[in-house]
Design a protein around this motif. Structure first.
Motif, PDB file in Angstrom:
ATOM      1  N   VAL A  11       4.463   2.117   5.244  1.00 45.98           N
ATOM      2  CA  VAL A  11       4.097   3.315   4.484  1.00 45.98           C
ATOM      3  C   VAL A  11       3.004   4.055   5.236  1.00 45.98           C
ATOM      4  N   TYR A 126       9.225   1.542  -2.691  1.00 40.90           N
ATOM      5  CA  TYR A 126       9.105   2.019  -1.306  1.00 40.90           C
ATOM      6  C   TYR A 126      10.195   1.403  -0.424  1.00 40.90           C
ATOM      7  N   ASP A 140       3.941   9.049   2.168  1.00 42.57           N
ATOM      8  CA  ASP A 140       3.512   9.317   0.794  1.00 42.57           C
ATOM      9  C   ASP A 140       2.244  10.168   0.860  1.00 42.57           C
TER      10      ASP A 140
END
Length: 312
Positions: A11, A126, A140
């Motif tokens: 991420v 995710y 994000d």
């Protein structure tokens, strides 16, 4: 919580105070092979599911094929309202009022055991985004330092922090503007804030982001909005290196514009709905449009951090 390291989801968390250019940065990163930008996931439950606001593709989220597939893989179908409300309530625990604590204490949210179900849901979410999009890295742009601490509780999430900053006087001026939010209920305006309050938030928000990344030893990069506009290729190359994917050339037109295709950002600045050519030009209207007293107030409140970031 035990996780299989082989199932880790990368991420790239776009952090920074609002009106600093994160939506533009995310839309550019979305064009890099291996990256997928999905907006402000923190607000998926409230704005996406409960209010059924539009995805940046223009479709109400409950009807967007991308999000239907993502949520279907996460929950086995679209979650019911009770589940969405529970997830929204959990997300609301990571809010702006926690900034003083984040500046003074280690970045570990309270009630870790009671929130385990929430952290595990985020891991599944995710992972589903990565699988449905085929991307290696999920971008994000939730921005909240407090929500970053939530993501750090999931061992199956490999979180890297890309921290965007912008001249606080430009940010304060942007927060004063009257702007319609075409996706808000009742055609509401985007939130506005006094320059003094904006300056305080700008300082605390950015400092908290730095401290969280430092204390948790996460891969971290701070970059300036102004540098993204002046050198988009070089700035994006540094961010993609942080994310762990190979750098890719950003196709720029003769006039410095970039073509932005349809995306699937769940929340963020209304510019996320625009597709087609976007001019990469510095928004410096504040230099002529901002009241002198507001400029001096913002400058005085932010001076220590502002100078460290190169804004003199």
């Amino acid at each position: 919580m035990h996780s299989d390291p082989s199932s880790t989801t990368r991420v790239l968390y776009l952090a920074g105070w609002g009106r600093s250019g994160s939506t533009l940065a995310e839309r550019l990163l979305d064009q890099v092979p291996g990256l997928v930008g999905v907006g402000e996931i923190k607000f998926l439950w409230e704005r996406g599911l409960l209010q059924n606001r539009r995805c940046s593709c223009g479709t109400p989220l409950r009807s967007c094929e991308f999000w239907v597939d993502v949520l279907g893989e996460t929950f086995g179908g679209l979650p019911d309202d009770a589940t969405a409300r529970a997830l929204d309530a959990a997300s609301r625990r990571f809010r702006t009022r926690h900034l003083p604590g984040l500046l003074l204490k280690p970045a570990s949210p309270p009630d870790a055991d009671a929130m385990l179900w929430y952290y595990q849901t985020l891991e599944r979410l995710y992972r589903a985004v990565a699988r449905v999009s085929g991307a290696e890295v999920v971008v994000d742009s939730s921005k909240f330092p407090s929500y970053l601490t939530a993501l750090l509780q999931g061992p199956a999430l490999d979180v890297r922090v890309a921290h965007i900053v912008r001249d606080p006087r430009a940010v304060a001026y942007s927060w004063q503007r009257h702007r319609a939010d075409p996706d808000a209920p009742g055609d509401a305006q985007m939130p506005r804030m006094h320059p003094g309050a904006t300056a305080l938030y700008w300082s605390a928000w950015n400092l908290a982001t730095e401290r969280i990344a430092t204390r948790t030893d996460r891969p971290y990069l701070r970059f300036r909005y102004e540098d993204l506009i002046a050198d988009p290729a070089g700035t994006l190359a540094a961010i993609t290196k942080l994310s762990g994917v190979p750098a890719a050339a950003l196709p720029l037109g003769d006039r410095g514009e970039v073509f932005v295709p349809r995306t699937h950002q769940v929340s963020g600045n209304p510019m996320r709905f625009h597709t087609g050519p976007v001019a990469l030009r510095l928004d410096d209207e504040w230099t002529t449009g901002m009241a002198t007293r507001h400029r001096y107030l913002t400058g005085a409140v932010t001076v220590p951090l502002r100078h460290r970031y190169g804004y003199h």
